[in-house]
Design an enzyme around this catalytic site. Structure first.
Site, PDB file in Angstrom:
ATOM      1  N   HIS A  11       0.761  -1.258   0.000  1.00  0.00           N
ATOM      2  CA  HIS A  11       0.000   0.000   0.000  1.00  0.00           C
ATOM      3  C   HIS A  11       0.787   1.301   0.000  1.00  0.00           C
ATOM      4  O   HIS A  11       0.197   2.353  -0.230  1.00  0.00           O
ATOM      5  CB  HIS A  11      -0.966   0.012   1.187  1.00  0.00           C
ATOM      6  CG  HIS A  11      -1.906  -1.143   1.183  1.00  0.00           C
ATOM      7  ND1 HIS A  11      -2.863  -1.324   0.206  1.00  0.00           N
ATOM      8  CD2 HIS A  11      -2.015  -2.210   2.013  1.00  0.00           C
ATOM      9  CE1 HIS A  11      -3.522  -2.448   0.450  1.00  0.00           C
ATOM     10  NE2 HIS A  11      -3.024  -3.004   1.533  1.00  0.00           N
ATOM     11  N   LYS A  40      -4.489 -10.002  -7.690  1.00  0.00           N
ATOM     12  CA  LYS A  40      -5.221  -9.386  -6.579  1.00  0.00           C
ATOM     13  C   LYS A  40      -6.237  -8.441  -7.223  1.00  0.00           C
ATOM     14  O   LYS A  40      -5.862  -7.562  -7.993  1.00  0.00           O
ATOM     15  CB  LYS A  40      -4.267  -8.623  -5.656  1.00  0.00           C
ATOM     16  CG  LYS A  40      -4.973  -8.094  -4.412  1.00  0.00           C
ATOM     17  CD  LYS A  40      -4.036  -7.406  -3.428  1.00  0.00           C
ATOM     18  CE  LYS A  40      -4.837  -6.920  -2.224  1.00  0.00           C
ATOM     19  NZ  LYS A  40      -4.044  -6.088  -1.312  1.00  0.00           N
ATOM     20  N   PRO A  41      -7.543  -8.631  -6.955  1.00  0.00           N
ATOM     21  CA  PRO A  41      -8.565  -7.897  -7.706  1.00  0.00           C
ATOM     22  C   PRO A  41      -8.607  -6.386  -7.452  1.00  0.00           C
ATOM     23  O   PRO A  41      -9.002  -5.625  -8.319  1.00  0.00           O
ATOM     24  CB  PRO A  41      -9.886  -8.542  -7.280  1.00  0.00           C
ATOM     25  CG  PRO A  41      -9.580  -9.332  -6.063  1.00  0.00           C
ATOM     26  CD  PRO A  41      -8.127  -9.615  -6.031  1.00  0.00           C
ATOM     27  N   LEU A  42      -8.204  -5.974  -6.257  1.00  0.00           N
ATOM     28  CA  LEU A  42      -8.351  -4.577  -5.866  1.00  0.00           C
ATOM     29  C   LEU A  42      -7.228  -4.204  -4.921  1.00  0.00           C
ATOM     30  O   LEU A  42      -6.915  -4.975  -4.008  1.00  0.00           O
ATOM     31  CB  LEU A  42      -9.699  -4.433  -5.145  1.00  0.00           C
ATOM     32  CG  LEU A  42     -10.305  -3.062  -4.939  1.00  0.00           C
ATOM     33  CD1 LEU A  42     -10.593  -2.402  -6.279  1.00  0.00           C
ATOM     34  CD2 LEU A  42     -11.593  -3.186  -4.134  1.00  0.00           C
ATOM     35  N   THR A  44      -5.090  -0.511  -3.143  1.00  0.00           N
ATOM     36  CA  THR A  44      -4.910   0.936  -3.062  1.00  0.00           C
ATOM     37  C   THR A  44      -3.486   1.271  -2.643  1.00  0.00           C
ATOM     38  O   THR A  44      -2.974   0.690  -1.688  1.00  0.00           O
ATOM     39  CB  THR A  44      -5.910   1.538  -2.043  1.00  0.00           C
ATOM     40  OG1 THR A  44      -7.230   1.142  -2.408  1.00  0.00           O
ATOM     41  CG2 THR A  44      -5.833   3.057  -2.030  1.00  0.00           C
ATOM     42  N   HIS A 117      -3.304  -3.076   7.762  1.00  0.00           N
ATOM     43  CA  HIS A 117      -4.360  -3.460   6.819  1.00  0.00           C
ATOM     44  C   HIS A 117      -5.020  -2.196   6.283  1.00  0.00           C
ATOM     45  O   HIS A 117      -5.303  -1.281   7.044  1.00  0.00           O
ATOM     46  CB  HIS A 117      -5.388  -4.339   7.549  1.00  0.00           C
ATOM     47  CG  HIS A 117      -6.691  -4.487   6.833  1.00  0.00           C
ATOM     48  ND1 HIS A 117      -6.838  -5.272   5.706  1.00  0.00           N
ATOM     49  CD2 HIS A 117      -7.916  -3.951   7.076  1.00  0.00           C
ATOM     50  CE1 HIS A 117      -8.110  -5.192   5.292  1.00  0.00           C
ATOM     51  NE2 HIS A 117      -8.770  -4.400   6.110  1.00  0.00           N
TER      52      HIS A 117
END
Length: 122
Positions: A11, A40-42, A44, A117
């Site tokens: 991230h 990994k679909p998503l 940030t 997370h």
């Protein structure tokens, strides 16, 4: 890899103030090892100094999506990039749509107030 190190890898992108091009997510998701074994679909990425992101752990305490109570919301909007897998892309050729955003972030923190997370942006 500790949960804190994993958060850094998945991230944090302090080198760029924003996503430089529409190809940013395709390059970064691969470089940060989020396309091994599956796409990994998503994901940030946060374009702020580590100190700014660590400080979120001392900001507004909110409930995480999973119901846990160790999430914190940033007081201010931060520069982030959202990477979303495109519908047509299939492993191993993971393709992503890149969106530059300025949003408040919600992170889960552990121990000495360290982000572990990425929960959401609002």
């Amino acid at each position: 890899e500790t949960p804190a190190e994993k958060f850094q890898r998945q991230h944090m992108d302090t080198e760029h103030s924003t996503a430089s091009s529409s190809n940013y997510c395709n390059l970064m998701m691969k470089a940060r090892d989020m396309t091994s074994g599956r796409c990994k679909p998503l994901n940030t990425f946060i374009h702020e100094p580590k100190s700014v992101v660590d400080a979120v752990c001392h900001q507004e305490n909110v409930t995480c999506k999973n119901g846990r109570t160790n999430c914190y919301k940033s007081n201010s909007r931060l520069s982030i990039t959202n990477c979303r897998q495109t519908g047509a892309s299939k492993y191993p050729n993971c393709q992503y749509e890149t969106s530059n955003l300025n949003k408040q972030i919600i992170v889960a923190c552990e121990g000495q107030y360290v982000p572990v997370h990425f929960d959401a942006y609002v």
